[in-house]
Scaffold this active site. Structure first.
Site, PDB file in Angstrom:
ATOM      1  N   HIS A  65      -5.963  -2.793   7.639  1.00 38.00           N
ATOM      2  CA  HIS A  65      -4.728  -1.913   8.131  1.00 38.00           C
ATOM      3  C   HIS A  65      -4.578  -1.828   9.600  1.00 38.00           C
ATOM      4  CE1 HIS A  65      -1.344   0.503   8.002  1.00 38.00           C
ATOM      5  NE2 HIS A  65      -1.936   1.398   7.379  1.00 38.00           N
ATOM      6  N   TYR A 122      -2.163   3.446  13.247  1.00 41.19           N
ATOM      7  CA  TYR A 122      -3.404   4.194  12.977  1.00 41.19           C
ATOM      8  C   TYR A 122      -4.417   3.423  14.160  1.00 41.19           C
ATOM      9  CZ  TYR A 122      -1.366   6.218   9.071  1.00 41.19           C
ATOM     10  OH  TYR A 122      -0.357   6.880   8.280  1.00 41.19           O
ATOM     11  N   THR A 151       0.167   5.450  -0.013  1.00 41.29           N
ATOM     12  CA  THR A 151      -0.679   6.598  -0.063  1.00 41.29           C
ATOM     13  C   THR A 151       0.096   7.711  -1.227  1.00 41.29           C
ATOM     14  OG1 THR A 151      -1.565   6.410   2.319  1.00 41.29           O
ATOM     15  CG2 THR A 151      -1.679   8.787   1.266  1.00 41.29           C
ATOM     16  N   PRO A 207       0.734  -1.308   0.052  1.00 37.12           N
ATOM     17  CA  PRO A 207       0.049   0.023  -0.058  1.00 37.12           C
ATOM     18  C   PRO A 207       1.053   1.244  -0.193  1.00 37.12           C
ATOM     19  CG  PRO A 207      -0.514  -1.388   1.842  1.00 37.12           C
ATOM     20  CD  PRO A 207       0.638  -1.901   1.245  1.00 37.12           C
ATOM     21  N   ASN A 252       4.061   7.397  13.341  1.00 36.70           N
ATOM     22  CA  ASN A 252       3.016   7.994  13.958  1.00 36.70           C
ATOM     23  C   ASN A 252       3.018   8.065  15.596  1.00 36.70           C
ATOM     24  OD1 ASN A 252       1.959   9.257  11.366  1.00 36.70           O
ATOM     25  ND2 ASN A 252       1.265   7.165  11.018  1.00 36.70           N
ATOM     26  N   ASN A 267       1.122   0.638  11.672  1.00 41.43           N
ATOM     27  CA  ASN A 267       1.745   2.116  11.446  1.00 41.43           C
ATOM     28  C   ASN A 267       1.012   3.143  12.367  1.00 41.43           C
ATOM     29  OD1 ASN A 267       3.430   0.966   9.609  1.00 41.43           O
ATOM     30  ND2 ASN A 267       2.351   1.800   7.688  1.00 41.43           N
TER      31      ASN A 267
END
Length: 378
Positions: A184, A189, A35, A33, A244, A187
């Site tokens: 997902h 999230y 972005t 994936p 993150n 990362n």
């Protein structure tokens, strides 16, 4: 001898077909994936996105950029969704074109949680998270990258609605012609925010103990598997990545080992594991046994993070992974499978065009010329 030249018996099985759930993939190379923020502001995939994915359809499996499961899930401007009819129709254009080129494609179902900004939220609301802890991170908005804010801590009823949003997004993915979906859970999230005790300070059924913190992921996996069939579902994990502002869990080996073992109940197709720090070092002080996760999981293991041709060939020689996913190399190399197969040079991506914009740095990277292919190492 080059692993991809000479006697057919010497060809690495990296470039040979493999079964993934109900599918026969043409090779073991996965497009990870990425972005790119080329959708409309309404989350509808653009025509250029169709061209972009078709260019890369020689991958054994394409996993799309993160796809928002709801308006609230969005943390980056111009990212696509799977919650409206128009978005489903836009993705149908992508999947139809990729299938016409013989490709297999899954969307990555995404909720960013606290990695967002009010300007991206419906009604300028606060982003949501397991706990009201402000991340030291930024979100890509129409005005560029802006600092994240202190999120709203989700109520139990809101969590249950998010699980249903994942279920609806999975159904929409199948309606759009996708072959399956990836959840997902990496990362930093939303799902990983629940998994880690560094970001989850709840004291209810979704916090505290390891099984409580894993509850959201397991409920989402069950919901998505019920919509698609477990053998069409994968989960992405990043056990030791602090991206993150996701502080590491106090015991990542136990937490992620527990998660993987529990995921087996749903008969999933694969886990997709970021080995090391996302876009950073593969080796960490103290280490982490990713092979333990592979042994504990009954489906296929997709390895990711910093793989090049040599590392990928070695991983298959040593049987350290079933498939290898490549991220940044796919940005600039639409024909990456062929370049890796023959050992050809790779285009270098332009970081200035990673997010937003038009064709430049998106669909204008060239494939190998005949001359370049002929000049590749033997």
């Amino acid at each position: 001898m080059d692993q991809t030249k000479g006697n057919p018996q010497e060809i690495s099985d990296l470039f040979q077909p493999v079964r993934l759930g109900p599918y026969r993939l043409t090779n073991r190379i996965v497009m990870a994936p990425l972005t790119r923020s080329r959708a409309g502001d309404d989350g509808v995939p653009s025509a250029s996105m169709t061209e972009y994915y078709v260019q890369r359809a020689s991958a054994g499996l394409i996993i799309t950029e993160g796809v928002n499961i709801s308006p609230q899930a969005r943390g980056y401007a111009f990212t696509p969704g799977l919650y409206s009819d128009a978005q489903v129709e836009g993705w149908r254009q992508v999947t139809t074109a990729v299938h016409a080129r013989g490709g297999c494609i899954f969307p990555q179902l995404w909720h960013v949680g606290r990695i967002s900004h009010p300007s991206l939220q419906p009604g300028d609301a606060l982003p949501v998270a397991p706990s009201a802890i402000r991340p030291q991170a930024t979100s890509y908005t129409a005005k560029g990258f802006l600092p994240c804010v202190t999120p709203h801590a989700l109520e139990i009823a809101e969590i249950r609605e998010i699980v249903e949003q994942y279920r609806r997004a999975a159904r929409n993915a199948m309606s759009a012609g996708f072959d399956g979906v990836e959840i997902h859970a990496a990362n930093g999230y939303l799902i990983e925010q629940f998994l880690r005790d560094s970001t989850n300070k709840r004291t209810d059924a979704y916090g505290g103990s390891r099984d409580n913190r894993a509850r959201l992921l397991l409920e989402v996996a069950q919901a998505v598997a019920s919509a698609c069939g477990g053998d069409r579902v994968g989960v992405r994990l990043s056990p030791v990545s602090p991206i993150n502002d996701a502080g590491l869990d106090s015991d990542p080996a136990e937490t992620y080992g527990y998660v993987v073992e529990r995921l087996n109940a749903f008969g999933l197709a694969y886990i997709h594991v970021i080995e090391g720090v996302t876009q950073g070092p593969r080796e960490l002080p103290g280490g982490f046994d990713f092979q333990h996760l592979r042994r504990a999981f009954k489906g296929l293991y997709i390895a990711n993070n910093g793989y090049n041709r040599q590392l990928a060939l070695e991983a298959r020689r040593r049987n350290l992974a079933d498939l290898i996913s490549f991220g940044r190399l796919y940005i600039a190399n639409p024909d990456l499978v062929e370049r890796l197969r023959i050992g050809a040079r790779l285009n270098v991506p332009d970081r200035a065009t990673f997010f937003g914009g038009g064709a430049a740095g998106y669909t204008d990277y060239p494939a190998l010329s005949l001359a370049e292919a002929s000049a590749a190492p033997a």
